[in-house]
Design an enzyme around this catalytic site. Structure first.
Site, PDB file in Angstrom:
ATOM      1  N   ARG A  75       0.860  -1.197   0.000  1.00 29.81           N
ATOM      2  CA  ARG A  75       0.000   0.000   0.000  1.00 29.81           C
ATOM      3  C   ARG A  75       0.888   1.237   0.000  1.00 29.81           C
ATOM      4  NH1 ARG A  75      -3.638   3.632   1.580  1.00 29.81           N
ATOM      5  NH2 ARG A  75      -3.365   4.699   3.565  1.00 29.81           N
ATOM      6  N   GLU A  99      -6.259   1.837   6.290  1.00 29.67           N
ATOM      7  CA  GLU A  99      -6.250   0.593   5.512  1.00 29.67           C
ATOM      8  C   GLU A  99      -5.232  -0.461   5.926  1.00 29.67           C
ATOM      9  OE1 GLU A  99      -6.032   3.652   3.944  1.00 29.67           O
ATOM     10  OE2 GLU A  99      -8.108   3.822   3.254  1.00 29.67           O
ATOM     11  N   ASP A 107      -0.855  15.346   6.488  1.00 31.23           N
ATOM     12  CA  ASP A 107      -1.394  16.355   7.403  1.00 31.23           C
ATOM     13  C   ASP A 107      -1.012  15.942   8.818  1.00 31.23           C
ATOM     14  OD1 ASP A 107      -3.760  14.407   6.406  1.00 31.23           O
ATOM     15  OD2 ASP A 107      -3.933  14.736   8.556  1.00 31.23           O
TER      16      ASP A 107
HETATM   17  N1  HPA Z   1      -6.918  10.337   9.339  1.00 34.11           N
HETATM   18  C1  HPA Z   1      -7.135   9.187   8.686  1.00 34.11           C
HETATM   19  N2  HPA Z   1      -6.584   8.904   7.533  1.00 34.11           N
HETATM   20  C2  HPA Z   1      -5.773   9.803   6.979  1.00 34.11           C
HETATM   21  C3  HPA Z   1      -5.502  11.025   7.602  1.00 34.11           C
HETATM   22  C4  HPA Z   1      -6.103  11.286   8.839  1.00 34.11           C
HETATM   23  O1  HPA Z   1      -5.901  12.352   9.451  1.00 34.11           O
HETATM   24  N3  HPA Z   1      -4.660  11.720   6.795  1.00 34.11           N
HETATM   25  C5  HPA Z   1      -4.422  10.948   5.719  1.00 34.11           C
HETATM   26  N4  HPA Z   1      -5.093   9.789   5.827  1.00 34.11           N
END
Ligand code: HPA
Length: 257
Positions: free
Chosen positions: A88, A203, A226
């Site tokens: 992944r 995932e 993020d």
């Molecule tokens: N939460 C869940 N999945 C994600 C996030 C998140 O903040 N950022 C990228 N994938």
């Protein structure tokens, strides 16, 4: 014969499959990284391609979002298309305070709040773990190894080895694969961080559980897009650039594991 969710014929997939969440990323990997890529499935817009990289056959198929979605595609690839290894290539939200956007996490383990993974074997707390050989090969390709064991900065994490690179750091450590994107349980997140969890995605634990069930191999390599505890996120352009790094690590893991 096609499966319910994949329209390809037997033999259409390579034994090694890269799996981004987003179908457009699958298309981008096929067009910019693979050679001679051909579309092998597009059921529900979940695009799958097979081509070569450095002379080795490699496929790419999107997973969609969440453990139920990736579990369907991984099961059908492993069980009906002769696929042996899935990596992944995703994004994750950084949780540990030392993580920055653009860092990469190689997920050697995935905690989860998913009941399909947690209750896989009655009375057992199933451990969703990546395949060691793929994990080791990806870490090696990133330059993360025993040489980086000693902390170099005071904020070095208790878990998760680190190697600083021009574009950010690469860590090996646990993620949380959550069923809930819009979580309203901050105490749970704090506890997970206290227990050494690096990042949140949706995932990896499902993929690892399916691979274990089918006797196959799996790994997740996530770019931090993020941060959970700071208002910071990657621009669209940086996202693509840094995403390519994770793809390169995945391809190196396939070649060297
Ligand atoms: N939460 C869940 N999945 C994600 C996030 C998140 O903040 N950022 C990228 N994938």
């Amino acid at each position: 014969m096609a499966t319910p969710h994949i329209g390809a014929e037997p033999g259409d997939f390579a034994p090694d499959v890269l799996m981004p969440g987003d179908p457009r990323r699958a298309q981008r990997i096929a067009e910019t990284v693979l050679e001679d890529a051909r579309l092998v499935t597009e059921v529900r817009g979940i695009l799958g391609y097979t081509g070569t990289f450095d002379g080795r056959p490699v496929s790419v198929l999107a997973s969609g979002m969440g453990i139920p979605s990736i579990s369907i595609y991984a099961t059908e690839l492993f069980r009906f298309y002769g696929v042996e290894r899935i990596i992944r290539i995703g994004t994750a939200g950084g949780m540990a305070p030392h993580l920055q956007v653009g860092d990469v996490v190689i997920a050697n383990a995935a905690h989860t709040d998913s009941s399909v993974v947690g209750n896989k074997i009655p009375q057992i707390h199933f451990s969703a773990a990546a395949t060691f050989s793929l994990t080791a090969a990806a870490a090696e390709a990133a330059g993360v190894g025993p040489g980086q064991r000693r902390p170099q900065r005071t904020e070095e994490p208790a878990s998760g080895r680190r190697r600083r690179r021009k574009n950010g750091s690469v860590y090996v450590g646990p993620v949380i694969s959550s069923d809930v994107f819009y979580s309203d349980r901050p105490a749970v997140n704090e506890a997970l961080v206290k227990h050494g969890t690096l990042a949140v995605e949706m995932e990896a634990a499902g993929l690892y559980a399916v691979a274990a069930q089918e006797g196959k191999q799996a790994l997740a390599i996530c770019t931090i897009s993020d941060l959970l505890f700071r208002d910071e996120a990657l621009s669209a352009a940086d996202r693509e650039l840094l995403f390519d790094r994770a793809v390169a690590l995945g391809l190196a893991a396939f070649a060297n594991a």
